[in-house]
Design a protein around this motif. Structure first.
Motif, PDB file in Angstrom:
ATOM      1  N   ASP A  77       1.318  -1.015   2.032  1.00  0.00           N
ATOM      2  CA  ASP A  77       1.030  -2.264   1.645  1.00  0.00           C
ATOM      3  C   ASP A  77      -0.225  -2.811   2.497  1.00  0.00           C
ATOM      4  OD1 ASP A  77       3.059  -2.728   0.271  1.00  0.00           O
ATOM      5  OD2 ASP A  77       4.475  -3.829   1.782  1.00  0.00           O
ATOM      6  N   ALA A  78      -0.432  -2.311   3.488  1.00  0.00           N
ATOM      7  CA  ALA A  78      -1.728  -2.660   4.235  1.00  0.00           C
ATOM      8  C   ALA A  78      -2.874  -1.972   3.442  1.00  0.00           C
ATOM      9  CB  ALA A  78      -1.684  -1.952   5.558  1.00  0.00           C
ATOM     10  N   ILE A  79      -2.820  -0.807   2.995  1.00  0.00           N
ATOM     11  CA  ILE A  79      -3.603  -0.216   2.124  1.00  0.00           C
ATOM     12  C   ILE A  79      -4.166  -1.049   0.747  1.00  0.00           C
ATOM     13  CG2 ILE A  79      -4.410   1.755   0.806  1.00  0.00           C
ATOM     14  CD1 ILE A  79      -2.854   3.402   2.757  1.00  0.00           C
ATOM     15  N   VAL A  80      -3.135  -1.615   0.256  1.00  0.00           N
ATOM     16  CA  VAL A  80      -3.285  -2.320  -0.824  1.00  0.00           C
ATOM     17  C   VAL A  80      -3.937  -3.639  -0.769  1.00  0.00           C
ATOM     18  CG1 VAL A  80      -2.012  -3.378  -2.835  1.00  0.00           C
ATOM     19  CG2 VAL A  80      -1.381  -1.183  -2.189  1.00  0.00           C
ATOM     20  N   ALA A  81      -3.565  -4.270   0.608  1.00  0.00           N
ATOM     21  CA  ALA A  81      -4.092  -5.558   0.863  1.00  0.00           C
ATOM     22  C   ALA A  81      -5.707  -5.289   1.230  1.00  0.00           C
ATOM     23  CB  ALA A  81      -3.380  -5.969   2.277  1.00  0.00           C
TER      24      ALA A  81
END
Length: 261
Positions: A77-81
């Motif tokens: 999720d951090a990558i997508v954020a």
């Protein structure tokens, strides 16, 4: 897309789990060289950062524990954020306790299953929850020749490697209608830190080398091509399958050459 750009990963965001060493490190460096914005993830955060520094450019790193679903979801999720997308997910880690079935302890059984099966399931689920809604993506898991062949002391490991392949096939069926591909790479014997104890035993090392047609072990860099092929648009119609990169291990039945051949 022109044929000359089928393998180009420019504009794609890739996460490589297990990227701190061995095959994962080689794949991380390879993905960067092919133009992907790459995030090196590993349970050893400092080692992942060292790989990212070696790769250079805008390569990122982070910590992940594939046995913990919350850790996997948080990392992806951090990558997508940060990047708004996740196009490629490559997962290399697994563990092995080399023991015959009658010698296995329950703790060892649970440890191997937790990393190899639960861990890969967690990765598939977390990546699928991102890629299915965005209607694109490629997931590459690492199985093995042990998904098909076995030897004493490898029963559980082989079962998990077959399980990883079946997880990939099931996910390919479920994610495919949304444009997400899921495949496996199946290495033979590769020189990595995890296989160092075997390499240190000349008889064991030579026995494994003689099992394949090249009569040698693979280097981690030789797993990069098959992996990034599956990740790239060159494999746009490849789904739910495995590429065995084993030097011909599965192709030959022993090393004896009959007289006159």
């Amino acid at each position: 897309m022109s044929k000359s750009h089928m393998f180009d990963l420019t504009g794609k965001v890739a996460a490589v789990i297990g990227g701190a060493s061995g095959i994962g490190e080689a794949v991380t460096l390879g993905a960067v060289s092919m133009g992907a914005t790459t995030v090196c993830l590993d349970v050893k955060a400092e080692a992942a950062a060292a790989t990212a520094a070696k790769a250079g450019g805008s390569t990122e790193s982070g910590a992940i524990d594939i046995t913990d679903a919350a850790s996997v979801n948080s990392a992806l999720d951090a990558i997508v954020a940060r990047h708004g997308q996740l196009d490629i997910l490559i997962c290399t880690p697994s563990i092995n306790v080399r023991k015959k079935i009658l010698d296995y302890q329950d703790e060892e059984l649970q440890r191997v299953l937790k990393v190899n099966i639960t861990g890969n399931f967690n990765v598939l689920q977390a990546a699928g929850r991102i890629m299915v809604p965005q209607k694109r993506g490629s997931i590459v898991l690492f199985s093995s020749i042990r998904s098909l062949v076995v030897e004493p002391g490898q029963a559980l490991y082989s079962a998990t490697k077959a399980g990883i392949l079946q997880l990939a096939r099931g996910a390919a069926c479920e994610f495919g209608p949304s444009g997400v591909r899921v495949n496996c790479v199946g290495p033979g014997v590769v020189e990595t830190p995890l296989t160092a104890p075997i390499k240190a035993n000349p008889d064991w090392y030579n026995a494994y080398a003689s099992k394949n047609a090249f009569n040698r072990w693979a280097q981690p860099e030789e797993m990069v091509g098959p992996t990034l092929f599956l990740a790239s648009d060159a494999a746009s119609y490849v789904n739910g399958t495995i590429i065995y990169a084993d030097g011909g291990w599965l192709a030959q039945d022993g090393r004896f050459t009959p007289p006159g051949m």
